[in-house]
Design an enzyme around this catalytic site. Structure first.
Site: not given
Ligand code: ZN
Length: 152
Positions: A53, A55, A83, A86
């Site tokens: 992801h 981040e 999420c 993260c």
């Protein structure tokens, strides 16, 4: 002086770029003292890594490349509320401030599903909590998803 809107606009541009590169449309940008320290794109397809992801990819790369263990003086701008994975990475890296555009609930509506734990629920369990600014440039953030199909 550069504003939160300035950096969020950039994070949303990065999300657009990730989509153009056939990854999922999420982008992030790390800022300290008004200086962009690193950008992060969702790269799940590029790297065949479902955990890559924007981040967490950014946090891992920045911290290891720059030998930084503590992000308490940094702000992370992300095109979408992080999420649970993260958000956990933000706790472990002691992030100081988080600004996001599209909310967890909005994303669940677009993607059809989500892990239904918001970032603030994760942060609430931790003694160290980043300051959170929600739904910055929300309409611009939502536009990135127009016509996008998630593969879940
Ligand atoms: Zn994530």
């Amino acid at each position: 002086m550069r504003t939160d809107e300035y950096y969020m606009h950039k994070a949303i541009e990065i999300a657009r770029q990730a989509r153009q590169e056939a990854n999922e449309p999420f982008g992030a940008i790390l800022v300290k003292n008004e200086e962009v320290m690193m950008i992060g794109e969702n790269k799940i397809n590029t790297f065949c890594d479902p955990t890559h992801h924007a981040e967490i990819g950014l946090i891992r790369k920045f911290c290891s490349e720059h030998h930084v263990f503590d992000l308490s003086e940094y702000t992370l701008y992300t095109s979408c509320e992080p999420c649970v994975m993260c958000s956990g990475a933000m706790v472990w890296s002691n992030l100081g401030r988080l600004v996001y555009s599209v909310s967890h609930d909005q994303l669940a509506g677009i993607a059809g599903s989500n892990i239904m734990i918001s970032c603030e629920e994760v942060f609430a369990k931790s003694p160290q909590q980043p300051e959170v600014v929600k739904e910055m440039l929300n309409q611009e953030g939502l536009k990135v998803f127009e016509g996008y199909q998630f593969h879940v």
